[in-house]
Structure formats: C-alpha cells, structure tokens
Design an enzyme around this catalytic site. Structure first.
Site, mmCIF file in Angstrom:
data_model
loop_
_atom_site.group_PDB
_atom_site.id
_atom_site.type_symbol
_atom_site.label_atom_id
_atom_site.label_comp_id
_atom_site.label_asym_id
_atom_site.label_seq_id
_atom_site.Cartn_x
_atom_site.Cartn_y
_atom_site.Cartn_z
ATOM 1 N N SER A 140 0.827 -1.216 0.000
ATOM 2 C CA SER A 140 0.000 0.000 0.000
ATOM 3 C C SER A 140 0.862 1.268 0.000
ATOM 4 C CB SER A 140 -0.896 0.006 1.233
ATOM 5 O OG SER A 140 -0.097 0.278 2.371
ATOM 6 N N CYS A 141 0.209 2.394 -0.112
ATOM 7 C CA CYS A 141 0.913 3.683 -0.148
ATOM 8 C C CYS A 141 1.748 3.900 1.120
ATOM 9 C CB CYS A 141 -0.080 4.825 -0.344
ATOM 10 S SG CYS A 141 -1.549 4.723 0.706
ATOM 11 N N HIS A 194 0.109 -1.638 9.344
ATOM 12 C CA HIS A 194 1.210 -1.202 8.471
ATOM 13 C C HIS A 194 2.548 -1.849 8.827
ATOM 14 C CE1 HIS A 194 -1.956 1.892 8.643
ATOM 15 N NE2 HIS A 194 -1.796 1.889 7.328
ATOM 16 N N GLY A 195 2.810 -1.950 10.160
ATOM 17 C CA GLY A 195 4.082 -2.553 10.592
ATOM 18 C C GLY A 195 4.220 -3.985 10.087
ATOM 19 N N HIS A 220 -0.753 11.573 3.289
ATOM 20 C CA HIS A 220 -0.501 11.058 4.641
ATOM 21 C C HIS A 220 0.783 11.710 5.156
ATOM 22 C CE1 HIS A 220 -3.190 7.674 3.730
ATOM 23 N NE2 HIS A 220 -2.409 7.284 2.743
HETATM 24 P P1 NAD Z 1 -10.719 3.138 -7.120
HETATM 25 O O1 NAD Z 1 -12.036 2.830 -6.485
HETATM 26 O O2 NAD Z 1 -10.340 4.537 -7.352
HETATM 27 O O3 NAD Z 1 -10.611 2.359 -8.519
HETATM 28 C C1 NAD Z 1 -10.970 1.021 -8.661
HETATM 29 C C2 NAD Z 1 -11.561 0.824 -10.052
HETATM 30 O O4 NAD Z 1 -11.834 -0.563 -10.254
HETATM 31 C C3 NAD Z 1 -12.880 1.570 -10.249
HETATM 32 O O5 NAD Z 1 -12.825 2.233 -11.497
HETATM 33 C C4 NAD Z 1 -13.924 0.450 -10.260
HETATM 34 O O6 NAD Z 1 -15.027 0.764 -11.078
HETATM 35 C C5 NAD Z 1 -13.122 -0.688 -10.844
HETATM 36 N N1 NAD Z 1 -13.676 -2.020 -10.574
HETATM 37 C C6 NAD Z 1 -14.724 -2.369 -9.771
HETATM 38 N N2 NAD Z 1 -14.922 -3.705 -9.832
HETATM 39 C C7 NAD Z 1 -13.987 -4.214 -10.661
HETATM 40 C C8 NAD Z 1 -13.694 -5.507 -11.126
HETATM 41 N N3 NAD Z 1 -14.402 -6.579 -10.748
HETATM 42 N N4 NAD Z 1 -12.656 -5.679 -11.999
HETATM 43 C C9 NAD Z 1 -11.913 -4.614 -12.381
HETATM 44 N N5 NAD Z 1 -12.165 -3.347 -11.983
HETATM 45 C C10 NAD Z 1 -13.190 -3.153 -11.137
HETATM 46 O O7 NAD Z 1 -9.646 2.386 -6.213
HETATM 47 P P2 NAD Z 1 -8.102 2.754 -6.076
HETATM 48 O O8 NAD Z 1 -7.963 3.820 -5.046
HETATM 49 O O9 NAD Z 1 -7.523 2.970 -7.430
HETATM 50 O O10 NAD Z 1 -7.546 1.427 -5.418
HETATM 51 C C11 NAD Z 1 -7.179 0.304 -6.206
HETATM 52 C C12 NAD Z 1 -6.248 -0.576 -5.391
HETATM 53 O O11 NAD Z 1 -5.067 0.182 -5.096
HETATM 54 C C13 NAD Z 1 -6.787 -1.026 -4.027
HETATM 55 O O12 NAD Z 1 -6.236 -2.299 -3.718
HETATM 56 C C14 NAD Z 1 -6.232 0.003 -3.077
HETATM 57 O O13 NAD Z 1 -6.127 -0.446 -1.752
HETATM 58 C C15 NAD Z 1 -4.863 0.237 -3.688
HETATM 59 N N6 NAD Z 1 -4.260 1.525 -3.357
HETATM 60 C C16 NAD Z 1 -5.002 2.667 -3.315
HETATM 61 C C17 NAD Z 1 -4.403 3.863 -2.957
HETATM 62 C C18 NAD Z 1 -5.186 5.119 -2.859
HETATM 63 O O14 NAD Z 1 -4.851 5.966 -2.045
HETATM 64 N N7 NAD Z 1 -6.201 5.338 -3.655
HETATM 65 C C19 NAD Z 1 -3.041 3.902 -2.656
HETATM 66 C C20 NAD Z 1 -2.292 2.728 -2.754
HETATM 67 C C21 NAD Z 1 -2.920 1.535 -3.089
#
Ligand code: NAD
Length: 340
Positions: A140-141, A194-195, A220
C-alpha cells in the site's frame, strides 16, 4: 519486443499506472478494463487507450455513452503478457481466478492481503526477491513509504527499533462519500496493520506502527522515531543519503514548505503525472539526529506513490532489468522523476 501490459480497474491507481506504462520504453499498454462508463473511461478513450469491459459491466452501457469498447477483460488478458490489477480492495483476490485461467502474470495492489501473491514488492526494498515471480503485490501507499525509508536505513546504518505514527488522509480528493469530515479517528488495531505489512518485505525489521485518520485528502504524514544500529556522523550525513536516493524529495527550509498544502502545490507546479508527488517527501528542517536516534516526518502522496513501484514490479517479474536500481532508473527517466 515490448512487454504487453493490461490494466484491470481504471480508478485512482489504474489510470495513473496506465499512463506510466504507456511512457515506458520496454512496455506496451494493450488496454484498460473498466466496469462502467464515466469521465475516467472517457479520458481513457481520449488518450487513445483501448477500453475493455470488466467485472459486472455491460458493453451496451458503453455503447449508450458513445464509448467504443474493444471486447471484454478476457480479450484483454488474452492479448497481454502481464496484468496490473487495480480493482477496489479485495476485488483483486476475486480477479486472480481470471488471471490464473488466462495463464497470465499478475501484479496486485496493497488493498489485497499479502497471500494474494507469491511476494510483496518494493523496488528499493526487495526487487531481487521478486525476479521471475508470476504474481506479486505492490504494498500500500503507507507501506511503500515506510519500506523505501527502511531500505535506506538498513543499507547504511541498520535499524534497532522504529516507531511510526501515521496521520492518514481520510479520503482521496475524488471520494465524496468518505470521511471523517470533522474529527480525528484513532485506529484501535494496535499496532496498526502497516508494521506487519512492512515486514512482508523486511521480515527482521523491528517496527511498531500506530495510526489516526484526519479530515484531509492531500497526503498522509508519518511521524518517525528510528533507533539506528550504527550512529551516523551527523544529520547532514543521513539527509545527504536521502537526497541522493531515487524516490525521495527533500525540501529545504528556504523553500517555505510548511506542510502538505505546499507539497501538493509544488506537485501542481511541476506537473508530473496527474500533478503527483511519487517520491517520499522529507523536510530537512523536520529531521533531527540525537546519537543513534533519528526523528523525522515524511509525507506520502497516497494516489501516486505506488505508481513507479508497479512499473518496477512488472520489470522484476519479466526480468527486464539486471537489478532494482537499473529498473528504477528506467522508470524514473520515463516518468520525469530522475535526479539531476
Ligand atoms: P478506485 O475505487 O479509485 O478504482 C478502482 C476501479 O476498479 C474503479 O474504477 C472500479 O469501477 C473498478 N472495478 C470495480 N470492480 C472491478 C472488477 N471486478 N474488476 C476490475 N475493476 C473493477 O480504487 P483505487 O484507489 O484505485 O484502489 C485500487 C487498489 O489500489 C486497491 O487495492 C487500493 O487499496 C490500492 N491503493 C489505493 C491507494 C489510494 O490511495 N487510492 C493507494 C495505494 C494503493
């Protein structure tokens, strides 16, 4: 021959990673898969990315919106060497079945549990351990931010003990349905997840994390106390190493960056990616060394910090670069992050 990359899930992370893939000299973006039409789907089409229908989506909905699709996620996977899953938390685990069926390598995100993939990944931390893997999870971030800093401390002075308090943003800027809008919400899971997550990359690291969520969308901030194993000569020695390491951005006191508002204003000035800050941000003024004890703050742009790591994860899996530093150099040059 370029490696053919698919993106499944085109939200905050997926759209950024798609742009980053399209910029790499050794990768080809085959297309992006989206569940339904939206302004983001429209932007994908405007950029010339081929759109595929995924999840419960229906091509008729895209047709009705005037957005051309090139098939379903199955067609996308069949035409690709590796897929980057950027679906919402826990959906990646479900999607894994699709990838196994298609016989394709897959990169997952930090919203999945670590057992979704053979290994957790951080480019500075454990690139070598992920070479040749069929599945990896980019952590994660927050974990990415800590892992990068851990890689620096461990390589130079060693770490005896590390405590981090994470001040977490409540939502991403586009998320209008999340909170808190007013208040500070402690995470009662102690230590926070996180840890243990950092330990999926550095199993022997002694680290304890706690977290609170605050009403901001920008970034963050981590408040760190690290007891190093070997004392550095002075704070300047540590800051100099961070300054020379890729994916760290230091602000000097004269730059008048008081906090995350100016960091993100700088990112808007600079214009990389979606006006992103893909590096760990460290304030020189907020770094103190007391013998073996280092105290510092770092800011993490949650929407973009994992973007370069996804690119390096693909390179590690497909063995496209001799080591992590070589991959980071290619990625960062393509993204405009290279240090002078
Ligand atoms: P988001 O909700 O912005 O985007 C997810 C996308 O996936 C949406 O467009 C949604 O419509 C689509 N989706 C829904 N069901 C789906 C399916 N079955 N198959 C494919 N796509 C589908 O989410 P995000 O923030 O981009 O997060 C995506 C991943 O990245 C998560 O695991 C999240 O924990 C991780 N992440 C997010 C962040 C953040 O801050 N946003 C940071 C680091 C990691």
């Amino acid at each position: 021959m370029k490696v053919r990359v698919a993106i499944n899930g085109f939200g905050t992370i997926g759209k950024r990673v798609a742009d980053a893939v399209a910029k790499q000299p050794d990768m080809e973006l085959v297309g992006v898969a989206k569940t339904r039409p939206s302004y983001e789907a429209r932007r994908a089409a405007e950029k010339g990315y081929r759109l595929f229908v995924t999840g419960e989506g229906k091509s008729a909905d895209f047709d009705a919106a005037g957005l051309k699709t090139a098939g379903t996620v199955h067609d996308l996977l069949a035409a690709s060497d590796v897929v980057i899953d950027a679906a919402p938390d826990k959906v990646g685990k479900e999607n894994r079945k699709l990838y196994e069926k298609a016989g394709i390598r897959a990169v997952f995100q930090g919203g999945e549990k670590s057992d979704v993939a053979e290994a957790s990944f951080n480019a500075l931390g454990n690139y070598a351990a992920c070479r040749g893997k069929r599945t990896v999870r980019v952590v994660s971030c927050n974990t990415t931010g800590i892992a990068r800093a851990a890689a620096v401390f461990l390589a130079n002075w060693g770490v005896d003990h590390w405590e981090v308090t994470l001040v977490r943003r409540a939502a991403d800027p586009a998320e209008s349905k999340k909170g808190p809008l007013n208040g500070i919400v402690p995470t009662f899971q102690l230590p926070s997840h996180h840890g243990p997550d950092v330990k999926t990359i550095f199993p022997d690291l002694v680290i304890a994390t706690t977290a609170v969520v605050v009403p901001t969308t920008l970034m963050h901030v981590h408040v760190n106390h690290v007891r190093l194993h070997t004392p550095p000569k002075d704070a300047a020695e540590v800051l100099d190493v961070f300054r020379k390491t890729p994916r760290f951005h230091l602000f000097a006191p004269w730059e008048r960056v008081d906090g995350t508002p100016q960091v993100m204003e700088y990112a808007r000035d600079r214009g990389i990616g979606f006006n992103d800050m893909m590096e760990n941000v460290i304030w020189q003024e907020g770094f103190r060394l007391d013998g073996r004890d280092a105290y510092f703050f770092q800011a993490i742009h949650q929407e973009s910090i994992v973007v370069p790591e996804n690119i390096d994860a693909v390179r590690a899996m497909l063995d496209l670069a001799p080591d992590g530093r070589a991959s980071i150099a290619i990625t960062d040059r393509a993204l405009g992050l290279s240090k002078p």
